[in-house]
Design a protein around this motif. Sequence first.
Motif, PDB file in Angstrom:
ATOM      1  N   VAL A  89       0.712  -1.037  -0.146  1.00 20.11           N
ATOM      2  CA  VAL A  89       0.021   0.131  -0.029  1.00 20.11           C
ATOM      3  C   VAL A  89       0.977   1.296  -0.107  1.00 20.11           C
ATOM      4  O   VAL A  89       1.912   1.302   0.803  1.00 20.11           O
ATOM      5  CB  VAL A  89      -1.122  -0.024   1.407  1.00 20.11           C
ATOM      6  CG1 VAL A  89      -1.604   1.342   1.292  1.00 20.11           C
ATOM      7  CG2 VAL A  89      -1.799  -1.239   1.337  1.00 20.11           C
ATOM      8  N   ALA A  99       3.843  -6.815   2.720  1.00 22.99           N
ATOM      9  CA  ALA A  99       3.642  -8.371   2.990  1.00 22.99           C
ATOM     10  C   ALA A  99       4.718  -9.075   2.358  1.00 22.99           C
ATOM     11  O   ALA A  99       5.117  -9.901   3.130  1.00 22.99           O
ATOM     12  CB  ALA A  99       2.456  -8.489   2.170  1.00 22.99           C
ATOM     13  N   ASN A 100       5.582  -8.717   1.477  1.00 20.82           N
ATOM     14  CA  ASN A 100       6.569  -9.624   1.126  1.00 20.82           C
ATOM     15  C   ASN A 100       7.935  -8.873   0.970  1.00 20.82           C
ATOM     16  O   ASN A 100       8.868  -9.191   0.435  1.00 20.82           O
ATOM     17  CB  ASN A 100       6.031 -10.231  -0.577  1.00 20.82           C
ATOM     18  CG  ASN A 100       5.019 -10.973  -0.472  1.00 20.82           C
ATOM     19  OD1 ASN A 100       4.836 -12.049   0.277  1.00 20.82           O
ATOM     20  ND2 ASN A 100       4.019 -10.588  -0.852  1.00 20.82           N
ATOM     21  N   ASP A 127       2.212  -1.760  -7.132  1.00 19.69           N
ATOM     22  CA  ASP A 127       2.472  -2.381  -8.419  1.00 19.69           C
ATOM     23  C   ASP A 127       1.334  -2.665  -9.064  1.00 19.69           C
ATOM     24  O   ASP A 127       1.465  -2.644 -10.469  1.00 19.69           O
ATOM     25  CB  ASP A 127       3.574  -3.314  -8.153  1.00 19.69           C
ATOM     26  CG  ASP A 127       3.002  -4.386  -6.962  1.00 19.69           C
ATOM     27  OD1 ASP A 127       1.868  -4.395  -6.518  1.00 19.69           O
ATOM     28  OD2 ASP A 127       3.698  -5.406  -6.795  1.00 19.69           O
ATOM     29  N   ALA A 128       0.258  -3.261  -8.513  1.00 17.33           N
ATOM     30  CA  ALA A 128      -0.899  -3.791  -9.306  1.00 17.33           C
ATOM     31  C   ALA A 128      -1.671  -2.622  -9.827  1.00 17.33           C
ATOM     32  O   ALA A 128      -2.222  -2.825 -10.952  1.00 17.33           O
ATOM     33  CB  ALA A 128      -1.733  -4.681  -8.303  1.00 17.33           C
ATOM     34  N   ILE A 157      -0.518 -11.833  -4.727  1.00 23.23           N
ATOM     35  CA  ILE A 157      -1.616 -11.417  -5.463  1.00 23.23           C
ATOM     36  C   ILE A 157      -1.885  -9.824  -5.325  1.00 23.23           C
ATOM     37  O   ILE A 157      -2.349  -9.388  -4.189  1.00 23.23           O
ATOM     38  CB  ILE A 157      -2.968 -12.140  -5.389  1.00 23.23           C
ATOM     39  CG1 ILE A 157      -2.556 -13.722  -5.640  1.00 23.23           C
ATOM     40  CG2 ILE A 157      -4.114 -11.810  -6.374  1.00 23.23           C
ATOM     41  CD1 ILE A 157      -4.072 -14.423  -5.054  1.00 23.23           C
ATOM     42  N   GLY A 158      -1.661  -9.115  -6.459  1.00 23.22           N
ATOM     43  CA  GLY A 158      -1.842  -7.729  -6.625  1.00 23.22           C
ATOM     44  C   GLY A 158      -3.262  -7.399  -7.001  1.00 23.22           C
ATOM     45  O   GLY A 158      -3.955  -8.359  -8.015  1.00 23.22           O
ATOM     46  N   HIS A 175      -5.426 -10.153  -0.232  1.00 22.47           N
ATOM     47  CA  HIS A 175      -5.503 -10.443   1.190  1.00 22.47           C
ATOM     48  C   HIS A 175      -6.784 -10.895   1.918  1.00 22.47           C
ATOM     49  O   HIS A 175      -7.000 -10.894   2.921  1.00 22.47           O
ATOM     50  CB  HIS A 175      -4.665  -9.501   2.085  1.00 22.47           C
ATOM     51  CG  HIS A 175      -3.437  -9.268   1.904  1.00 22.47           C
ATOM     52  ND1 HIS A 175      -2.385 -10.036   2.079  1.00 22.47           N
ATOM     53  CD2 HIS A 175      -2.679  -8.147   1.189  1.00 22.47           C
ATOM     54  CE1 HIS A 175      -1.070  -9.887   1.450  1.00 22.47           C
ATOM     55  NE2 HIS A 175      -1.404  -8.516   0.910  1.00 22.47           N
TER      56      HIS A 175
END
Length: 266
Positions: A89, A99-100, A127-128, A157-158, A175
Amino acid sequence: MPSIKILPDWTRAAEAREYSMAMHVLGIDIGGSGIKGAPVDVTTGRLLADRQKIETPHPALPDPVADVVKQLATAFSWSGPVGITFPGVVTDGVTRTAANLDPAWIGLDAGSLFGKAAGNHVRVLNDADAAGMAEMKFGAGVGEQGTVLMLTFGTGIGSALFTEGILVPNTEFGHIEIRGRDAESRASERAKELDDLTWGKWAGRVDEYLRHMEALLSPHLIIVGGGISKQSEKWVPRLTGIRARIVPAAMLNDAGIVGAAMAGAG
Ligand code: BGC
């Protein structure tokens, strides 16, 4: 003698707006394994030079990542505007989740950090969201006015959500909880590798995930992206439980870079 053209006021205003938007912007896409960049013509979505990729430092702490941003800006001798994606975010240039990536990013003013590294104004976005913006303008979502959900399948997953072409940023639909777990830990490309899933098994998980998303959002179109969309023929035809049209992303590897540049332009 050169002719002097007097423009009506509204024309001048429109021209001024156009000139204040940069046409050539350096787009940089920060991913878990690589950081890729290229200058982009944001009016056509075309890369102006071959993209360059530098391995993501491990651990991916802010300073070493900023150093890669600097290397990319230097590699293209870039002094113009820059747009950068981040896999978490981002609000007003501040990275809010990771998250990653390393938790050191949480609450960091990434816009300023990257601005110093690149020596110019930098816009940072999820990014998404960037990939979705590029697909809506130049790829699989061109002309789509209804609700469009773009999902990227990679390390996580974005998600990017559009209606009438307008983005609702930072949706984080990777999420949502499915079977008591984060959806991305079951249905990302990484989950396929970690759990050693066949295409059929993994597509079953993606189908279940998309059914949840469809129940919540009723999109007209779902665009599936991320590296694994290069092999879309192996899994997209197996997504049979969904009403919405599902199409693979059209811009593949370049969507993040182009979307980053679009954000950096305005
Ligand atoms: C992050 C998102 C990101 C996605 C793809 C998720 O884990 O929370 O912000 O868009 O991964 O990188």
